[in-house]
Design a protein around this motif. Structure first.
Motif, short mmCIF file in Angstrom:
data_model
loop_
_atom_site.label_atom_id
_atom_site.label_comp_id
_atom_site.label_asym_id
_atom_site.label_seq_id
_atom_site.Cartn_x
_atom_site.Cartn_y
_atom_site.Cartn_z
N MET A 201 0.85 -1.17 0.00
CA MET A 201 0.00 0.00 0.00
C MET A 201 0.90 1.24 0.00
N SER A 202 0.62 2.17 -0.87
CA SER A 202 1.41 3.39 -0.94
C SER A 202 0.93 4.38 0.12
N ASP A 203 1.71 5.44 0.29
CA ASP A 203 1.36 6.46 1.29
C ASP A 203 0.09 7.21 0.92
N THR A 204 -0.26 7.23 -0.36
CA THR A 204 -1.41 8.02 -0.78
C THR A 204 -2.71 7.24 -0.69
N GLU A 205 -2.65 5.92 -0.59
CA GLU A 205 -3.86 5.11 -0.49
C GLU A 205 -4.41 5.19 0.93
N SER A 206 -5.73 5.04 1.02
CA SER A 206 -6.32 5.04 2.35
C SER A 206 -6.29 3.62 2.91
N ALA A 207 -6.56 3.51 4.18
CA ALA A 207 -6.53 2.21 4.86
C ALA A 207 -7.71 1.36 4.37
N PRO A 208 -7.57 0.06 4.41
CA PRO A 208 -8.69 -0.81 4.05
C PRO A 208 -9.87 -0.57 4.99
N PRO A 209 -11.09 -0.82 4.51
CA PRO A 209 -12.27 -0.60 5.37
C PRO A 209 -12.17 -1.40 6.66
N GLY A 210 -12.55 -0.76 7.77
CA GLY A 210 -12.57 -1.44 9.05
C GLY A 210 -11.23 -1.48 9.77
N SER A 211 -10.22 -0.85 9.20
CA SER A 211 -8.93 -0.85 9.88
C SER A 211 -8.47 0.59 10.10
N ILE A 212 -7.43 0.73 10.88
CA ILE A 212 -6.93 2.05 11.22
C ILE A 212 -5.91 2.48 10.16
N ASP A 213 -5.97 3.72 9.76
CA ASP A 213 -5.01 4.29 8.81
C ASP A 213 -3.76 4.73 9.59
N TYR A 214 -2.79 3.84 9.68
CA TYR A 214 -1.61 4.11 10.49
C TYR A 214 -0.73 5.19 9.90
N VAL A 215 -0.80 5.38 8.60
CA VAL A 215 -0.04 6.48 7.98
C VAL A 215 -0.59 7.81 8.48
N ALA A 216 -1.91 7.91 8.53
CA ALA A 216 -2.54 9.14 9.04
C ALA A 216 -2.21 9.33 10.52
N VAL A 217 -2.21 8.26 11.26
CA VAL A 217 -1.87 8.34 12.70
C VAL A 217 -0.44 8.85 12.85
N GLU A 218 0.47 8.31 12.06
CA GLU A 218 1.87 8.73 12.14
C GLU A 218 2.05 10.20 11.80
N GLN A 219 1.21 10.72 10.95
CA GLN A 219 1.31 12.12 10.54
C GLN A 219 0.48 13.06 11.42
N SER A 220 -0.24 12.51 12.38
CA SER A 220 -1.08 13.34 13.25
C SER A 220 -0.21 14.20 14.17
N PRO A 221 -0.72 15.37 14.55
CA PRO A 221 0.06 16.27 15.43
C PRO A 221 0.47 15.60 16.75
N GLN A 222 -0.40 14.77 17.32
CA GLN A 222 -0.07 14.11 18.59
C GLN A 222 1.10 13.15 18.42
N PHE A 223 1.08 12.37 17.34
CA PHE A 223 2.16 11.40 17.13
C PHE A 223 3.47 12.12 16.81
#
Length: 114
Positions: free
Chosen positions: A1-23
């Motif tokens: 999965m590339s960085d631009t693709e979204s997470a599969p349905p029903g799972s967490i988008d860990y790329v988005a989590v990694e880019q979140s301000p908190q992380f």
């Protein structure tokens, strides 16, 4: 999965989590402690190694009886390791764990709501 693709349905988008301000803040806090501490310890360690190799007379200076400066500095390496470990645990408990718990709680809530 590339960085631009979204997470599969029903799972967490860990790329988005990694880019979140908190992380990003969590990584910043962690690095602000770990990198300077690692550099300081490596300088101390290499100073000891270089002194033992190139300044044997200095390291052989007796402090008390058969106790030499080199022996005390060598034992200081062990003491330093334990002090760094205890300091990191205290730092993590105070600065890292609350933020990581908050991130984990949000992720668990996201997963539960799906």
């Amino acid at each position: 999965m590339s960085d631009t693709e979204s997470a599969p349905p029903g799972s967490i988008d860990y790329v988005a989590v990694e880019q979140s301000p908190q992380f990003v803040e969590l990584k910043k806090r962690h690095r602000s402690f770990v990198f300077p501490m690692a550099v300081a310890f490596l300088l101390w360690y290499f100073a000891y190694v270089l002194l033992s190799s190139f300044a044997p007379d200095f390291m052989a200076q007796r402090v008390s009886g058969d106790i030499t400066l080199g022996l005390l500095l060598g034992l200081g390496q062990f003491v330093t390791t334990f002090v760094i470990t205890m300091t990191y645990v205290a730092f993590a408990n105070r600065k890292l764990d609350p933020l990581s718990s908050e991130i984990r709680g949000e992720l668990e809530a996201q997963e539960a709501s799906k």
